[in-house]
Design an enzyme around this catalytic site. Structure first.
Site, PDB file in Angstrom:
ATOM      1  N   GLY A   8      -2.069   7.423  14.982  1.00 12.40           N
ATOM      2  CA  GLY A   8      -1.594   6.983  13.667  1.00 12.40           C
ATOM      3  C   GLY A   8      -1.319   8.179  12.783  1.00 12.40           C
ATOM      4  N   GLY A  11       1.155   8.174   9.597  1.00 10.99           N
ATOM      5  CA  GLY A  11       0.920   7.259   8.489  1.00 10.99           C
ATOM      6  C   GLY A  11       0.271   7.942   7.292  1.00 10.99           C
ATOM      7  N   LEU A  12      -0.132   7.148   6.334  1.00 13.93           N
ATOM      8  CA  LEU A  12      -0.693   7.639   5.070  1.00 13.93           C
ATOM      9  C   LEU A  12      -1.878   8.583   5.288  1.00 13.93           C
ATOM     10  CD1 LEU A  12      -1.202   7.556   1.961  1.00 13.93           C
ATOM     11  CD2 LEU A  12      -2.424   5.393   2.337  1.00 13.93           C
ATOM     12  N   GLY A  14      -3.043   9.861   8.237  1.00  8.77           N
ATOM     13  CA  GLY A  14      -2.702  10.927   9.168  1.00  8.77           C
ATOM     14  C   GLY A  14      -1.968  12.067   8.499  1.00  8.77           C
ATOM     15  N   TYR A 143      -7.394  -9.163  11.939  1.00  9.72           N
ATOM     16  CA  TYR A 143      -7.574  -7.718  11.747  1.00  9.72           C
ATOM     17  C   TYR A 143      -9.047  -7.374  11.586  1.00  9.72           C
ATOM     18  CZ  TYR A 143      -7.105  -3.090   9.602  1.00  9.72           C
ATOM     19  OH  TYR A 143      -7.209  -1.754   9.324  1.00  9.72           O
ATOM     20  N   THR A 171     -12.406   2.563   1.421  1.00 12.19           N
ATOM     21  CA  THR A 171     -11.886   1.553   0.504  1.00 12.19           C
ATOM     22  C   THR A 171     -10.364   1.739   0.441  1.00 12.19           C
ATOM     23  OG1 THR A 171     -12.418   3.082  -1.306  1.00 12.19           O
ATOM     24  CG2 THR A 171     -13.965   1.291  -0.912  1.00 12.19           C
ATOM     25  N   VAL A 173      -6.770   2.984  -0.063  1.00 12.72           N
ATOM     26  CA  VAL A 173      -6.288   4.366  -0.063  1.00 12.72           C
ATOM     27  C   VAL A 173      -4.892   4.405  -0.688  1.00 12.72           C
ATOM     28  CG1 VAL A 173      -5.958   6.419   1.366  1.00 12.72           C
ATOM     29  CG2 VAL A 173      -7.438   4.561   2.176  1.00 12.72           C
ATOM     30  N   HIS A 186       0.281  -2.292  -0.397  1.00  8.24           N
ATOM     31  CA  HIS A 186      -0.906  -2.583  -1.188  1.00  8.24           C
ATOM     32  C   HIS A 186      -0.597  -2.352  -2.665  1.00  8.24           C
ATOM     33  CE1 HIS A 186      -2.902  -1.795   2.840  1.00  8.24           C
ATOM     34  NE2 HIS A 186      -3.229  -3.033   2.544  1.00  8.24           N
ATOM     35  N   ARG A 215     -10.678  -2.896  -8.862  1.00  4.13           N
ATOM     36  CA  ARG A 215     -10.492  -2.289  -7.548  1.00  4.13           C
ATOM     37  C   ARG A 215     -11.013  -0.845  -7.536  1.00  4.13           C
ATOM     38  NH1 ARG A 215      -9.992  -6.819  -6.515  1.00  4.13           N
ATOM     39  NH2 ARG A 215      -8.222  -7.952  -5.611  1.00  4.13           N
TER      40      ARG A 215
END
Length: 325
Positions: A8, A11-12, A14, A143, A171, A173, A186, A215
């Site tokens: 991964g 991605g964000l 990584g 998931y 939590t 990201v 998100h 949040r």
């Protein structure tokens, strides 16, 4: 010589780990070690649902260490619609990574879980002891159960074979290279994208819901440093929540206000209270993390948000924005 493979890796999280590894001084607390090779693997290189492709990936890079981020992820509506797909694909990915790490004698695997896998009905704040104390929220059924099984597998591999397989539980990201697709993003990347388009098109910026829910967010570069620290220093099979403190919960309105400021939006801005707020709050404790690390200095939220918005604005044409124009 150590070889660290990050699944991964495009991605964000990584990309955040890659940024930290490339910018922190070599040999420093969060930097690359002098004898290390880091490889960031995306889904185009191997379908980790396939055991044979997973085996070939291991034999190509011969990792001594794995940071396992790869997963099938999506927004709440995709999770609800494709429960079996999310369950089965993630079980296959995780099982292939862990079993191939075992058969290839990988020294350590650090897997990424999520606070959404915690029980729906639980006494807050969330902490590591409550992971299996009840079923997860129905919207995350597939998931969440697949990710919980990583913790179960880690414990079984350790007990039966002595494997050093551990897990982190972040939590929510946010940061550069986030997923800004309006259908699946998100809250922070979705609001950043909507506000950016409202400014660009001269239209109102409308936030779904009342703005009251609370949040916790962790900046991706801070999370990356925590992952690197865990890879180097933590060998306990008990997972660790990676988060800012409970006291740093923010309301959706506070987040939206900060986004309006960061984007420089000056148009009409409102909340659509007819839309669902979702879960009101789900605070998590970072007490164990800080005890283990001896403290950690998180990036102030507004500074982190400014960096994220700047990256999005400068990379809009190539960012993950879906089909929206």
């Amino acid at each position: 010589m150590a070889s660290v493979v990050v699944t991964g890796g495009t991605g964000l999280i990584g990309k955040a780990i890659e940024h930290v590894i490339n910018t922190e001084p070599v040999g420093s607390k969060f930097g690359k070690l002098p004898d290390e090779t880091w490889i960031f693997v995306g889904s185009s290189e191997a379908d980790l649902r396939d055991p044979e492709e997973t085996r070939k990936l291991y034999e190509k890079y011969k990792p001594t260490h794995i940071i396992h981020l790869a997963a099938l992820v999506g927004g709440v509506y995709r999770n609800m619609k494709y429960k079996l797909t999310f369950l089965r694909d993630n079980i296959l990915i995780n099982d292939n990574i862990l079993h191939t790490a075992y058969t290839h004698k990988t020294a350590k695997v650090l897997s990424c879980l999520s606070t959404c896998i915690f029980p729906d009905d639980v006494v807050y704040p969330l902490d590591e002891t409550k992971l299996h104390s009840g079923p997860p929220h129905e919207s995350n059924f597939g998931y969440a159960h697949a990710k919980r099984l990583v913790d179960v597998q880690n414990r079984a591999y350790k007990e039966e074979f002595g494997c050093n397989f551990i897990a982190a539980i972040p939590t929510s990201v946010f940061g550069p290279h986030d997923n800004y697709d309006l259908e699946n993003a998100h809250v922070i990347p979705a609001l950043v994208h909507r506000c950016y388009l409202a400014k660009k098109n001269g239209t109102p910026f409308v936030v779904g819901g009342s703005g009251k829910p609370l949040r916790q967010f962790i900046f991706s570069y801070d999370l990356a440093r925590c992952f690197i620290w865990m890879l180097r220093n933590h060998d306990d099979v008990e997972p660790v929540i990676l988060s800012v403190s409970e006291e740093e919960e923010m309301s959706v309105k506070e987040i939206a206000d900060a986004i309006v400021k960061a984007v420089g939006f000056e148009g009409q801005y409102s909340f659509d209270a007819t839309r669902s707020d979702g879960q009101f709050r789900k605070p998590a404790s970072n007490k164990r993390l800080l005890e283990l690390m001896g403290g950690f200095e998180f990036t102030p939220f507004e500074e982190a948000l400014d960096l994220s918005v700047k990256w999005f604005s400068e990379n809009y044409e190539t960012a993950r924005t879906g089909n929206t124009t």
